[in-house]
Scaffold this motif. Structure first.
Motif, PDB file in Angstrom:
ATOM      1  N   LEU A 769       0.899  -1.213  -0.069  1.00 44.95           N
ATOM      2  CA  LEU A 769      -0.188  -0.009   0.029  1.00 44.95           C
ATOM      3  C   LEU A 769       0.863   1.229   0.187  1.00 44.95           C
ATOM      4  O   LEU A 769       0.525   2.328  -0.701  1.00 44.95           O
ATOM      5  CB  LEU A 769      -0.936  -0.068   1.041  1.00 44.95           C
ATOM      6  CG  LEU A 769      -2.169  -1.200   1.031  1.00 44.95           C
ATOM      7  CD1 LEU A 769      -2.917  -1.092   2.384  1.00 44.95           C
ATOM      8  CD2 LEU A 769      -2.972  -0.775  -0.107  1.00 44.95           C
ATOM      9  N   GLU A 770       2.076   1.244   0.697  1.00 45.79           N
ATOM     10  CA  GLU A 770       2.895   2.264   0.845  1.00 45.79           C
ATOM     11  C   GLU A 770       3.504   2.638  -0.503  1.00 45.79           C
ATOM     12  O   GLU A 770       3.624   3.683  -0.962  1.00 45.79           O
ATOM     13  CB  GLU A 770       4.031   2.168   1.835  1.00 45.79           C
ATOM     14  CG  GLU A 770       4.644   3.442   2.153  1.00 45.79           C
ATOM     15  CD  GLU A 770       5.861   3.181   3.312  1.00 45.79           C
ATOM     16  OE1 GLU A 770       6.541   4.017   3.493  1.00 45.79           O
ATOM     17  OE2 GLU A 770       5.946   2.136   3.821  1.00 45.79           O
ATOM     18  N   SER A 771       3.961   1.562  -1.111  1.00 43.68           N
ATOM     19  CA  SER A 771       4.654   1.660  -2.264  1.00 43.68           C
ATOM     20  C   SER A 771       3.670   2.078  -3.226  1.00 43.68           C
ATOM     21  O   SER A 771       4.177   2.706  -4.316  1.00 43.68           O
ATOM     22  CB  SER A 771       5.187   0.120  -2.905  1.00 43.68           C
ATOM     23  OG  SER A 771       5.678   0.173  -3.870  1.00 43.68           O
ATOM     24  N   ALA A 772       2.472   1.476  -3.306  1.00 45.11           N
ATOM     25  CA  ALA A 772       1.395   2.012  -4.481  1.00 45.11           C
ATOM     26  C   ALA A 772       1.084   3.622  -4.518  1.00 45.11           C
ATOM     27  O   ALA A 772       1.088   4.318  -5.211  1.00 45.11           O
ATOM     28  CB  ALA A 772       0.108   1.178  -4.030  1.00 45.11           C
ATOM     29  N   GLY A 773       1.149   3.952  -2.888  1.00 45.56           N
ATOM     30  CA  GLY A 773       1.198   5.850  -3.012  1.00 45.56           C
ATOM     31  C   GLY A 773       2.085   6.276  -3.723  1.00 45.56           C
ATOM     32  O   GLY A 773       1.839   7.170  -4.746  1.00 45.56           O
ATOM     33  N   LEU A 774       3.088   6.064  -3.441  1.00 45.89           N
ATOM     34  CA  LEU A 774       4.308   6.588  -4.088  1.00 45.89           C
ATOM     35  C   LEU A 774       4.411   6.241  -5.663  1.00 45.89           C
ATOM     36  O   LEU A 774       4.607   7.224  -6.554  1.00 45.89           O
ATOM     37  CB  LEU A 774       5.765   6.217  -3.686  1.00 45.89           C
ATOM     38  CG  LEU A 774       6.098   6.609  -2.036  1.00 45.89           C
ATOM     39  CD1 LEU A 774       7.205   5.765  -1.635  1.00 45.89           C
ATOM     40  CD2 LEU A 774       5.937   7.954  -2.005  1.00 45.89           C
ATOM     41  N   THR A 775       4.280   5.106  -5.972  1.00 47.89           N
ATOM     42  CA  THR A 775       4.014   4.717  -7.544  1.00 47.89           C
ATOM     43  C   THR A 775       2.887   5.357  -8.062  1.00 47.89           C
ATOM     44  O   THR A 775       3.141   5.789  -9.350  1.00 47.89           O
ATOM     45  CB  THR A 775       4.034   3.120  -7.543  1.00 47.89           C
ATOM     46  OG1 THR A 775       4.870   2.295  -7.051  1.00 47.89           O
ATOM     47  CG2 THR A 775       3.833   2.806  -8.976  1.00 47.89           C
ATOM     48  N   ALA A 776       1.952   5.649  -7.404  1.00 47.62           N
ATOM     49  CA  ALA A 776       0.753   6.462  -8.054  1.00 47.62           C
ATOM     50  C   ALA A 776       1.170   8.077  -8.560  1.00 47.62           C
ATOM     51  O   ALA A 776       0.958   8.428  -9.631  1.00 47.62           O
ATOM     52  CB  ALA A 776      -0.783   6.242  -7.495  1.00 47.62           C
ATOM     53  N   GLU A 777       1.805   8.209  -7.550  1.00 48.98           N
ATOM     54  CA  GLU A 777       2.245   9.839  -7.682  1.00 48.98           C
ATOM     55  C   GLU A 777       3.272   9.873  -8.717  1.00 48.98           C
ATOM     56  O   GLU A 777       3.078  10.594  -9.766  1.00 48.98           O
ATOM     57  CB  GLU A 777       2.902  10.435  -6.405  1.00 48.98           C
ATOM     58  CG  GLU A 777       3.408  11.762  -6.579  1.00 48.98           C
ATOM     59  CD  GLU A 777       3.788  12.275  -5.132  1.00 48.98           C
ATOM     60  OE1 GLU A 777       4.130  13.434  -5.263  1.00 48.98           O
ATOM     61  OE2 GLU A 777       3.844  11.604  -4.147  1.00 48.98           O
TER      62      GLU A 777
END
Length: 1114
Positions: A769-777
């Motif tokens: 989930l943490e990686s997904a937020g950064l990846t989305a940005e």
């Protein structure tokens, strides 16, 4: 006869025992009286008459001079004394050919034997001075030396001088030697007319006739030419009339093609204008796109810095997630392994249940098989019980086998015989084919002989075909022409037969009965108008008549055979040849014979001899008993060289018959064997069928016993192999319980592994989930960057494409401008309006395009004036490419409708029109020429035909009077099948010697030899008073006449030839009848020549005259 009125003659007639320079004179008058009388008589000679003949070493003469009279000259002498030698001297001395004499073909043969040269000198009367012709003959070179009036000359000059005096030694109406007497009757009507024209007609008559024939030939050629040209002209007109529609269609097509050409010339200008406008638009778009790409490139830098910061945060998180994924994967692997173990336990339970089910099914099937086997055993036992009452068939089978063995032996024997017969048939067939081929070769040789007959004697061949179709009309034997039935045993001997038997007899048909020959000749000669010969075989056969002496007695002279032994012929033909030509008594010799020919002639007493290459004829004088011989070279054979052995042919025919019979016998025997084999095959099939039936009966009982035994063994095995189902079910339940205990342990292990994997998955989800937020940005930033980059790439790509398009369009405009200029024939740098713009109309747009293209050229021309001119061009054509293309398609479609047309059609049409005009002019010219020829023919016909009819009328009157004086009838008329065919005109002689017959045309076959001689002589006498030739020679024509006719003819000759208005006449005869009437004007020349004659110096003419007068008075 008034001998006192004869002038002095000097005659040097020497025999072989006399010397050549011996001379004597016959003197009756004084020299002065002789000269006066000579002048008186010379005045009676006509132009070209013979005054003197001198012969030296010529034939029988050493040296002799003959002085003929101006009218009738009767030359009398015994056979062999040299009468015909005088005739030969006249012919050869006046440049005649040796062929005219019918003797030797070489002039050297006329020189006395043993001499190297001989000569003939003839003096001809001529008003302006006599002409003396001398011919010296050289034996070694077979040549002649000519002199005229003592000066050397040529044969051509002599012939011309003789022709000027109207002497024609080649004309049978003027010069008839002994060997050619029979040829006169063989002359065709056309040949007789030409000879008569040359002999008695005016000099221009024969020329007019030749001119008419030439005119008629050219008239026929012109008629055919005019007809061909008229036909060709009509066909040409018809052909052009048919092509006229095609020409009109071609012009219509041409108009459509011209319109297509105008459209195609305008189309490139419209294409260029469209391309130029498109180029301007592309330039604007390129500049705008260049600006857009620059602004997009500047907006990309801030986004790149934000993306780099997010990537630095994401790296540690991703490392932890990788460790969690490895542990989760290990836990999942362990769960999977335990699950696989659990699945295998489930499958093991299913296998146990299935094995139990199979045993249950197998037991049910075993019980069914046991029941079926018991029923089959009962049925077989019942059938076996029923067969126990039948008899044993083994003896019957043995009898059938024995008979079959005998049949096989018989078939083997017959097959061997058939093979032998086949070999015999092959041998017999080969022998038959060989014999047939050999017979065919013989037949081909006969066909070649018949083909030669067809080529040389068409009338005889036509008569032969008629004879073969109508042989049933004749009672006796009729043989085909002798050249077909005579078979020479050796081809090299054929020349002897052909030299001995005349060609007329070689092509003659041979008849056994007189009435058959008359019937045949009446059909083929009188009805079909064919010129054929026929002869009658002697009533008593002469075919086997022995020779006067055996050939062995002549072998010492080199003779090897008589003529009869050199060839084969049917008995009647051989009989005729033996009777007529003594072929049984004429020997044939070799070179040895030739080398000793004088000895052969002296000792053998033979009348005719053949050596290797020559023929010798020997005569003995009845007065002097002297032997006289003449020889001639043998000519190559023409008709009898193809040899067919009759014995070989008969043997081949017998062999053919025997071979055919042998093949027939073999075929009959083979047919009989085939029938026997077919009968044995049928019996063999019957016995085999019987044996099979008996064997089946014998083997069926044994088979039933074996089947029952086999089934009982099978039943015992099935009863012993039973299965205990209760024990099997208990064993299966125990195995299933054990497997279930193992399944419980495996399920517990699976639950523990699943709990560990769930915990690791929760931890991994938190990191994800943490990686997904950064990846989305990061993704949003990269998306914004990509959008900007994509738009930038599109802008750069669009700029590149527009730049390439601009370059392409610029080149396209240049190419289109160049193409349009080439199509309109405009050269770079020209300063005048192209011719194309003067003839076609343009649109306003095309004119502007033209100015834009050539603005560097036409700056000197006022723009308004040029634009006004260009606006006039192409005004009737469409203004857009689409309309031009549509109109082009329409015009092309219309042009394509005119298929099969080409410019060659028009060219051919125009060319043929010119040819028609030329042919019409040429036809008109040829027609005028034809009319001119017809006018010439009409005029020449009047000049020729009227005098000719008058001449023939005079001849007919004389001829008819002569025949009436002999109590016979004769007519001469002008014959023509078609008045316009001048080469078919002829003189027809018709005679009748008996009051009971009709007038018949004079032919070589219808009249007898004596009748032909009388007719020939009277026709020549009818020409005598009309004759414009200076002299006429007739040699021994009275030989075939009977005494009555001979006396009548002699009286006519004397009366006609001694007429003061006639020309010189030579009549040669070896004998005269007694008490004939003579005239004072005639001259009798007695030929004294031979070993038993008085020499000239001992001859006393006065004493001879006294004795004649004394005998006359008594």
């Amino acid at each position: 006869m008034a001998l006192q009125s004869k002038r002095r003659r000097t005659s040097h007639i020497l025999n072989n025992s006399q010397i050549s320079n011996s001379q004597s004179s016959l003197s009756c008058y004084s020299e002065n009286g002789l000269l006066a009388h000579e002048d008186e008589r010379r005045g009676r000679f006509v132009e070209g008459s013979i005054l003197r003949i001198t012969m030296k070493n010529f034939l029988t003469y050493d040296h002799s001079e003959v002085f003929p009279g101006p009218t009738l000259n009767m030359i009398v002498g015994a056979n062999g004394t040299g009468k015909s030698s005088i005739v030969c001297a006249i012919c050869l001395g006046l440049a005649g050919k040796t062929a005219l004499l019918g003797r030797g073909d070489k002039v050297s043969l006329y020189v006395k034997r043993g001499c190297n040269k001989g000569s003939v000198e003839i003096e001809l009367y001529r008003a302006r001075g006599n002409l003396v012709i001398n011919r010296e003959i050289l034996v070694e070179s077979n040549t002649s030396v000519w002199m005229m009036n003592g000066k050397h000359s040529s044969q051509k000059a002599v012939e011309e001088a003789v022709r000027e005096l109207e002497i024609q030694v080649g004309n049978l109406c003027q010069f008839l030697p002994q060997e050619k007497v029979g040829e006169f009757a063989k002359m065709s009507k056309i040949e007789l007319l030409e000879a008569t024209e040359k002999s008695v007609g005016p000099p221009e008559m024969y020329n007019f006739h030749c001119e008419l024939k030439t005119f008629r030939t050219k008239e026929r050629e012109l008629e055919n030419l005019c007809k061909e040209k008229a036909n060709f002209l009509e066909k040409a007109k018809q052909r052009n009339e048919r092509n006229k529609v095609d020409v009109e269609r071609y012009h219509m097509k041409r108009r459509h093609l011209d319109m297509i050409q105008m459209l195609e010339k305008k189309k490139p200008w419209m294409e260029y204008e469209t391309a130029r406008k498109e180029l301007e638009e592309v330039k604007k778009q390129r500049e705008e796109m260049k600006k857009t790409a620059k602004s997009l490139k500047e907006a990309q830098n801030p986004l790149l810095r934000k993306i780099q910061a997010i990537e630095e945060k994401l790296q540690p998180i991703e490392d932890q997630m990788k460790e969690k994924k490895v542990k989760i994967r290990e836990a999942s692997q362990k769960c999977k392994q335990k699950q696989d173990q659990l699945d295998r336990k489930y499958k093991e339970i299913d296998d146990i249940k299935q094995a139990l089910s199979l045993k249950q099914t197998e037991e049910v099937d075993r019980q069914k098989r046991i029941g079926n086997t018991k029923r089959m055993i009962q049925d077989l036992q019942k059938e076996l019980d029923n067969m126990g009452s039948q008899d044993d068939v083994t003896p019957k089978i043995e009898v059938v086998i024995a008979e079959l063995k005998k049949i096989q032996e018989d078939k083997a024997r017959l097959d061997g015989e058939r093979q032998d017969l086949r070999r015999d048939k092959v041998e017999a067939t080969g022998e038959l084919n060989l014999v047939q081929n050999r017979l065919k070769n013989l037949e081909d040789m006969m066909n070649r002989k018949e083909e030669m007959l067809h080529r040389r004697f068409r009338d005889t061949h036509t008569a032969l075909q008629w004879l073969r179709r109508h042989k049933n009309l004749f009672e006796g034997k009729v043989y085909e022409p002798m050249m077909l039935v005579i078979n020479v045993r050796d081809p090299k001997h054929a020349k002897y037969i052909e030299s001995h038997v005349p060609v007329n007899d070689l092509r003659a048909f041979v008849f056994e009965k007189q009435q058959d020959m008359e019937k045949f000749m009446s059909e083929v000669r009188d009805s079909q108008k064919l010129r054929v010969n026929s002869v009658i075989a002697p009533a008593e056969s002469c075919a086997h008549r022995p020779p006067l002496r055996p050939i062995d007695s002549l072998r010492r002279f080199g003779f090897f055979s008589y003529l009869r032994e050199l060839f084969d012929a049917p008995e009647e033909v051989m009989s005729y040849l033996c009777h007529q030509y003594k072929v049984n008594d004429v020997p044939v010799g070799t070179e040895k014979t030739k080398n000793m020919i004088e000895t052969v002639i002296r000792e053998s007493q033979l009348r005719m001899i053949y050596t290797a290459e020559e023929k010798y004829t020997v005569k003995k004088s009845a007065y002097s008993n002297k032997t006289i011989s003449s020889n001639s070279a043998l000519r190559p054979s023409q008709f009898l060289t193809m040899v067919i052995d009759p014995e070989e042919r008969q043997q081949l025919e017998e062999q053919l018959s025997a071979a055919q019979q042998r093949v027939h016998n073999v075929n009959v025997r083979m047919k009989a064997i085939e029938e026997q084999l077919a009968k044995l095959d049928r019996r063999d099939n019957e016995l085999r069928a019987e044996k099979k039936h008996l064997s089946e009966l014998k083997g069926k009982k044994r088979q039933l016993e074996q089947k029952i035994s086999t089934k009982q063994d099978s039943l015992r095995q099935m009863q012993q192999s039973g299965i205990n189902l209760q024990e099997a079910e208990e064993e299966a339940k125990a195995k299933i319980s054990h497997v279930n205990d193992q399944k419980v342990a495996i399920v517990a292990d699976i639950l523990n592994a699943m709990k560990s994997r769930a915990r690791l998955s929760m931890e991994n989800v938190s990191l994800a989930l943490e990686s997904a937020g950064l990846t989305a940005e990061k993704t949003k930033l990269e998306s914004d960057r990509r959008d900007g980059s994509t738009e930038l790439r599109r802008a750069e790509q669009a700029f590149t494409e527009l730049d390439h398009r601009k370059t392409s369009l610029l080149q396209t405009c240049k190419n289109l401008m160049r193409r349009a200029s080439e199509i309109c024939n405009m050269n770079q740098g020209e300063t005048v309006v192209p011719e194309i713009l003067r003839t076609v109309r343009n649109t306003h747009a095309a004119a502007q395009s033209y100015l834009l293209i050539h603005r560097h050229i036409y700056v000197v021309i006022h723009t308004d004036c040029l634009l006004h001119f260009l606006l006039q061009a192409f005004s009737e054509l469409p203004d857009t490419l689409e309309e031009i293309e549509a109109m082009l398609n329409e015009e092309r479609a219309r042009a394509e409708c005119f298929t099969g047309l080409s410019e060659a059609v028009v060219e051919e049409y125009n060319k043929r029109e010119k040819e028609i005009k030329n042919m019409e002019k040429e036809l008109e010219d040829k027609t005028n020429t034809l009319n001119k020829y017809r006018q010439n023919i009409s005029e020449a016909k009047v000049r020729w035909l009227d005098p000719l009819k008058s001449l023939v009328k005079q001849i007919n009157e004389k001829f008819s009077d002569f025949f009436r004086s002999m109590h016979c009838a004769g007519e001469v008329d002008l014959y023509s099948e078609n008045e316009e065919e001048y080469d078919k005109y002829g003189i027809r002689i018709q005679v009748k010697f008996r009051s009971s017959t009709q007038l018949h045309e004079l032919t070589p076959h219808h009249q007898s030899g004596g009748e032909r001689s009388v007719s020939t002589m009277l026709y020549l006498m009818a020409l005598q008073e009309l004759n414009r030739c200076p002299f006429r020679v007739v040699d021994e024509i009275n030989q075939g006449m009977d005494p009555v006719n001979e006396r009548r003819v002699f009286d006519i000759v004397v009366k006609t030839a001694c007429n003061g208005s006639t020309s010189q006449y030579f009549f040669i005869t070896p004998k005269l009848l007694q008490n004939l009437t003579y005239a004072d004007e005639m001259t009798v020349l007695c030929v004294h020549n031979g070993p038993y004659m008085l020499p000239p110096n001992k001859w006393n003419d006065k004493a001879f005259i006294r004795r004649v007068r004394r005998r006359t008075n008594h």
